[in-house]
Design an enzyme around this catalytic site. Structure first.
Site, PDB file in Angstrom:
ATOM      1  N   LYS A 127       0.798  -1.223   0.000  1.00 27.74           N
ATOM      2  CA  LYS A 127       0.000   0.000   0.000  1.00 27.74           C
ATOM      3  C   LYS A 127       0.834   1.278   0.000  1.00 27.74           C
ATOM      4  O   LYS A 127       0.296   2.376  -0.155  1.00 27.74           O
ATOM      5  CB  LYS A 127      -0.917   0.035   1.230  1.00 27.74           C
ATOM      6  CG  LYS A 127      -1.789  -1.189   1.414  1.00 27.74           C
ATOM      7  CD  LYS A 127      -2.549  -1.109   2.723  1.00 27.74           C
ATOM      8  CE  LYS A 127      -3.270  -2.407   3.028  1.00 27.74           C
ATOM      9  NZ  LYS A 127      -2.330  -3.513   3.343  1.00 27.74           N
ATOM     10  N   LYS A 162      -5.848   2.878   3.333  1.00 30.27           N
ATOM     11  CA  LYS A 162      -6.904   2.340   2.479  1.00 30.27           C
ATOM     12  C   LYS A 162      -7.943   3.393   2.131  1.00 30.27           C
ATOM     13  O   LYS A 162      -8.343   3.531   0.965  1.00 30.27           O
ATOM     14  CB  LYS A 162      -7.557   1.138   3.162  1.00 30.27           C
ATOM     15  CG  LYS A 162      -6.637  -0.073   3.270  1.00 30.27           C
ATOM     16  CD  LYS A 162      -7.311  -1.224   4.014  1.00 30.27           C
ATOM     17  CE  LYS A 162      -6.402  -2.442   4.062  1.00 30.27           C
ATOM     18  NZ  LYS A 162      -7.021  -3.580   4.778  1.00 30.27           N
TER      19      LYS A 162
END
Length: 814
Positions: free
Chosen positions: A578, A681
Site C-alpha cells: 500500500k 486504504k
C-alpha cells in the site's frame, strides 16, 4: 527560417563538415540556425578524461592530447593557412582551460556533476566555433552564438530543466538583433541563471534545436544524421530497412521509445504544440527524402501459410554514395559471389540504390568479404563505396503465404511479436508479391522467435504473461501456489499462459528464462544469487519479455520506490504493497501517469480489500460518469477479526496475537491497530474517487494507549497490550452496554476523511460483519440513499493472493 541540427557523425571530421557546409549553403530560406554536436567521439573522450583524472590516472593527459589533436587537425584541414592563426589560438586557449579543470579533478581525486557539465560542454563549444570559422572562410554569412547565453536552465547537472520563458525571450532577442543569415551554436549545452554551465542530457543537441525552433516558430526543424530518416527498424542493425516518408509526431515518439534512435523523444515536445514539422535527413545522402514528422500520418500493411528459418547466416552489405545511379554495381556484386560458388539466400536493395545487402551462409562470410572488397577496391579507396560490412551469428525467419497481400497487418503483427520478445530485427526483406516477409535476427533468438511467430499466427490466441515476483512470504507463497494450481485452466479456458520468470525474497533471487518450476521454486530460490533490487530490475529490463509484469508482495517502502522504473519500460506493476499509493499524492499520480504514458497497467486492487473488487467497482463507477458522495467502510479484516473475537472471556493481547499468527495482520501488527493501515486504504479510495488528499489530512481517532503506539518492536508492543488490558475491556463493556459492537470504521465525505473505533448499533450494515470480513458502502449520485455495498473476506494470505491473481488476469484480458 529553418533550424538545422547536425549530429556527431555529421561533424566527426573535416570531410564530413564539408558536407555540412554544402547542405547549409544550399538551404533555401532567409535565415538559418545551425546546431551542431561535438566532433564525433569527443564527448566520450571528455567523459573518459574526466573519469581518469578523478581516479588520479596520469593517462588522462594522453587523452587530452588526443582531444587537442582532433580539433587542431580539423582546423588545419578546413581553414586556409593564412586564416588559421587566430582560430588555433582561440582553441588552444580553451583547451588550456579544460586541461586546468582536468588537473583540478586529478589533484582532488573527484569530480562533481557541476564540474562534469563544465568539462563536457567543451565538445560543443569547440566544434561550433570551428565550424563557424570554416563557414566564414567559405564566405558564408555566418556568426557564432554561445548557446549558454540563450538557453537557461535550473542547476540539475547532467539533465537540466529548461526555463522556457527566459529561453524564448533570449532567443527572440538574439535572433532579431542578428544581421547574419546563419547562426551557428553548439547543442546539448546551456547555463543556469547563475551562469554555470549545464547540459540537457541524452539527445541534448536534438533538444537544443527543438527549443530554438519552438521559440522562434521555425518553418521546419531538420535533423541531419547518418541515416535517411526514421526506419521501420534500427538501421544500424537492420541495414536495408526502409525510411518512412511521412509519420505523425505520436508515431515518431513511439518509434523513438522502442529503439529508433534517430530521434530523441523529448525533441518533439517543444515543436509539437506549435505544429512545427521535423524532417530527418542523411548528411551523407542529402538527396534522400528522409522522414517528415508532422501531424499527418500514413500507414498500410497484409494468410500466413508457413514460417521458415535459415540458420547460420551472415549479412553482407555494400553501400556508399558511389553506388547511386551507377550501372553495373549490382551485377558485379552478384557475379563475384557467383564465381566463387557463394549462394545468396536473401537480397535487398534500397530504392535509392545507395546500398545492397545479401544474406549468405556464415561459413562463406570470410571469403565473401575478401573478394567483394577486392572487386570494389578502386571505389573503396576513393571512398565512393565503403568496405563491405559483415554481420555473423544471424538467422532468417520468414512468413510465407500467397494471400498475405490481401490481409492487412501481417507485417505489423510479425514485428510486434518479435519486438515484444526482445528479438531484435537486423534486416527486413519483402518481395513485391508480398508472399514472403523475412527478418534477420540473432541466431540465439531463433527458438524464441519461431515459437513466438507460431503462437501468433497458427495457435489459438494464447497470450503469454511473464511474471517477476518480489516477496514470497505468506502472500507470495500462496500466490505462487494458486498459479501452479490454475496454470492449465487459464491456458485452456482464458487463453493465458502464465510463466514465473523471476522470484526474489530479501535474501536471494532466481531467474529462469523458460519459466521457474512452481513445484520446486523454494529450492531454486534457496540456491539463487544474492538479492538486489537494482539487479532484479536490470534483469527484468534486459530480458525484455513480452507482457512482463512486476509483482510486489512485500510491505517494503524501498521496493515501492522502484515502480516508476518498471512502468517507464512498459513493464506492468501489480502490488499488494500500500505504500506507493498512500505516499505523497504527487508520487501516486506520477505512477498513474506513467502507466498511461507507457501503456503499462498499474494495478493495486489488494491495497484496499484483499480479494474484494472494491477498486475495480469504484473505477467502473467513475468511468461511467458517476460521482462518489460518501464512503463508509470497515477496511481492516485484521481489526474486524480482533473485535469480533474480543470479549470479556478473552484478552486483547491474545486475540491480537492470534490474528498475527493466522496471517490477518501485517508483520508489524501495530500498523493495523494504530489505524495506519486503514488510513492508507481510505486515502487510496479517496484518491481513486478523484480527490487530492494526503495521509496527514486524515483524522485518526486512535484507541491504543500512547505507550503502545510508541513501541519500536513487536515484543514491547505485545507487552503494552497486556499492561492496558483493563482499558480494552472498558471499551468492550461500553459497547456491550449500549447493545452495540466495536468496529473500526473509515469514512470519507466532503473531501475529508477519518478513521476510528466506533460503537455500531443493531440494524447497521456493519453490525453483523463477521470474522475478518470487509465492507464498503459507496454513496454516489446514482446510489444516494441506498448505497452500493461490497462485502466479503478482507484479510488473509489466500484472499490477498487471489486479489493479486485477479489483477494479473485483468492485465491478460486488456
Amino acid at each position: 527560417m529553418k533550424v538545422l541540427k547536425f549530429g556527431g557523425s555529421s561533424v566527426s571530421n573535416a570531410q564530413n563538415i564539408t558536407l555540412v557546409k554544402n547542405i547549409v549553403a544550399q538551404t533555401e530560406t532567409d535565415r538559418i540556425i545551425v546546431v551542431v554536436s561535438a566532433l564525433g567521439g569527443i564527448t566520450d573522450l571528455l567523459l573518459k578524461t574526466a573519469h581518469l583524472a578523478a581516479t588520479q590516472e596520469q593517462s588522462y593527459k594522453t587523452v587530452i592530447q588526443e582531444i587537442e589533436q582532433r580539433h587542431l587537425s580539423t582546423i588545419k584541414a578546413l581553414i586556409p593557412v593564412q586564416d588559421q592563426s587566430g582560430i588555433l589560438s582561440k582553441i588552444k586557449s580553451e583547451l588550456n582551460v579544460l586541461e586546468t579543470l582536468m588537473e583540478g579533478a586529478y589533484l582532488i581525486g573527484e569530480i562533481t556533476p557541476k564540474l562534469s557539465d563544465k568539462m563536457v560542454s567543451y565538445g560543443e563549444l569547440l566544434s561550433s566555433y570551428i565550424i563557424n570559422a570554416y563557414f566564414l572562410a567559405e564566405h558564408l554569412d555566418s556568426e557564432h552564438i554561445d548557446a549558454r547565453t540563450l538557453i537557461k536552465t535550473d542547476e540539475t547537472y547532467g539533465k537540466a530543466v529548461v526555463d522556457f520563458e527566459q529561453t524564448t525571450a533570449n532567443c527572440k532577442h538574439s535572433f532579431h538583433n542578428s544581421t547574419q543569415k546563419i547562426m551557428v551554436m553548439g547543442g546539448f549545452i546551456a547555463s543556469s541563471v547563475n551562469g554555470n554551465s549545464t547540459t540537457l542530457g541524452r539527445g541534448g543537441s536534438d533538444y537544443t534545436a527543438a527549443i530554438l525552433a519552438g521559440a522562434l516558430e521555425a518553418e521546419v526543424l531538420e535533423i541531419w544524421t547518418d541515416v535517411s530518416g526514421m526506419y521501420t527498424a534500427n538501421p544500424k542493425i537492420v541495414k536495408q530497412s526502409k525510411a518512412i516518408a511521412h509519420i505523425s509526431y505520436e508515431e515518431a515518439m513511439e518509434l523513438s521509445h522502442f529503439g529508433a534512435k534517430v530521434l530523441y523523444p523529448p525533441t518533439i515536445q517543444p515543436v509539437l504544440a506549435k505544429s512545427i514539422p521535423i524532417r530527418i535527413k542523411n548528411t551523407f545522402s542529402p538527396e534522400d527524402t528522409g522522414t517528415l514528422v508532422s501531424k499527418n500520418q500514413n500507414e498500410n500493411t497484409k494468410t500466413v501459410r508457413g514460417i521458415s528459418h535459415v540458420g547460420q547466416v551472415a549479412l553482407l552489405s555494400l553501400e556508399g554514395p558511389g553506388m547511386v545511379g551507377i550501372l553495373g554495381i549490382s551485377k558485379r556484386f552478384f557475379e563475384v559471389l557467383s564465381r566463387h560458388g557463394i549462394s545468396i539466400v536473401l537480397i535487398t536493395q534500397a530504392s535509392s540504390e545507395h546500398s545492397i545487402c545479401v544474406g549468405i551462409a556464415a561459413d562463406d562470410a570470410p571469403m565473401a568479404e575478401a573478394i567483394v572488397n577486392e572487386e570494389f577496391q578502386n571505389e573503396i579507396s576513393r571512398k565512393k563505396i565503403k568496405a563491405v560490412f559483415v554481420e555473423k551469428n544471424l538467422a532468417i525467419v520468414a512468413l510465407i503465404g500467397d494471400y498475405m497481400k490481401h490481409h492487412q497487418g501481417l507485417s505489423g503483427k510479425m514485428f510486434s511479436a518479435l519486438g515484444r520478445n526482445n528479438v531484435n530485427i537486423r534486416a527486413i526483406a519483402q518481395g513485391a508479391s508480398e508472399r514472403n516477409i523475412s527478418a534477420v535476427i540473432s541466431e540465439n533468438d531463433v527458438k524464441k522467435a519461431l515459437n513466438t511467430l507460431h503462437e501468433e499466427f497458427f495457435e489459438a490466441q494464447t497470450k503469454q504473461l511473464n511474471l517477476f515476483v518480489m516477496g514470497v512470504g505468506n502472500v507470495g507463497a500462496k500466490f505462487l501456489a494458486q498459479i501452479k494450481q490454475q496454470q492449465a485452466y487459464l491456458k485452456s479456458h482464458l487463453k493465458l499462459n502464465l510463466r514465473v520468470i523471476g522470484i526474489s525474497n530479501s535474501r536471494t533471487m532466481v531467474f529462469n528464462e523458460e519459466g521457474i518450476s512452481l513445484a520446486q521454486w523454494e529450492k531454486d530460490l534457496e540456491n539463487g544469487q544474492k538479492a538486489d533490487k537494482e539487479l532484479f530490475f536490470d534483469m527484468v529490463k534486459s530480458l525484455n519479455f513480452r507482457n512482463s509484469i512486476f509483482v510486489d508482495n512485500t510491505a517494503s517502502e524501498e521496493v515501492s520506490q522502484t515502480y516508476a522504473n518498471y512502468l517507464k519500460h512498459s513493464i506492468s506493476v501489480v502490488t499488494c504493497n500500500k505504500i506507493a499509493c498512500s505516499s505523497d499524492y504527487d508520487y501516486y499520480q506520477y505512477l498513474k501517469d506513467l502507466a498511461r504514458q507507457y501503456n503499462a497497467p498499474f494495478l493495486f486492487e489488494t491495497n484496499v480489500g484483499a480479494g474484494l473488487p472494491i477498486l475495480d467497482t469504484l473505477k467502473h463507477l467513475i468511468a461511467s460518469g458517476d460521482t462518489v458522495l460518501k464512503i463508509q467502510a470497515v477496511l481492516s479484516g485484521s481489526l474486524n477479526f480482533v473485535f469480533n473475537n474480543f470479549n470479556d472471556h478473552t484478552t486483547f493481547h491474545d486475540i491480537v496475537q492470534q490474528a498475527q499468527e493466522e496471517g490477518y495482520t501485517e508483520p508489524d501488527p501495530k500498523i493495523d491497530l494504530s489505524g495506519i493501515d486503514v488510513m492508507r486504504k481510505i486515502l487510496i479510495l479517496a484518491r481513486e474517487s478523484n480527490h487530492i488528499l494526503e495521509i496527514e489530512d486524515i483524522e485518526n481517532r486512535a484507541f491504543l494507549p500512547q505507550e503502545s503506539l510508541d513501541t519500536t518492536n513487536n515484543e514491547d508492543f505485545f507487552l503494552s497490550l497486556k499492561k492496558y488490558e483493563a482499558s480494552f475491556q472498558e471499551l468492550y463493556q461500553k459497547a456491550k452496554g449500549a447493545d452495540s459492537k466495536l468496529k473500526y470504521v473509515a469514512q470519507f465525505e466532503d473531501g475529508k476523511a477519518n478513521v476510528g473505533l466506533q460503537q455500531i448499533p443493531k440494524g447497521h450494515d456493519f453490525y453483523n460483519l463477521e470474522g475478518s470480513d470487509n465492507i464498503v458502502l459507496f454513496y454516489t449520485k446514482r446510489y444516494p440513499d441506498q448505497p452500493l455495498i461490497i462485502k466479503g473476506a478482507g484479510a488473509g494470505a489466500d484472499v490477498t493472493a487471489s486479489g493479486i491473481f485477479a489483477d494479473i488476469v485483468r492485465i491478460g484480458n486488456f
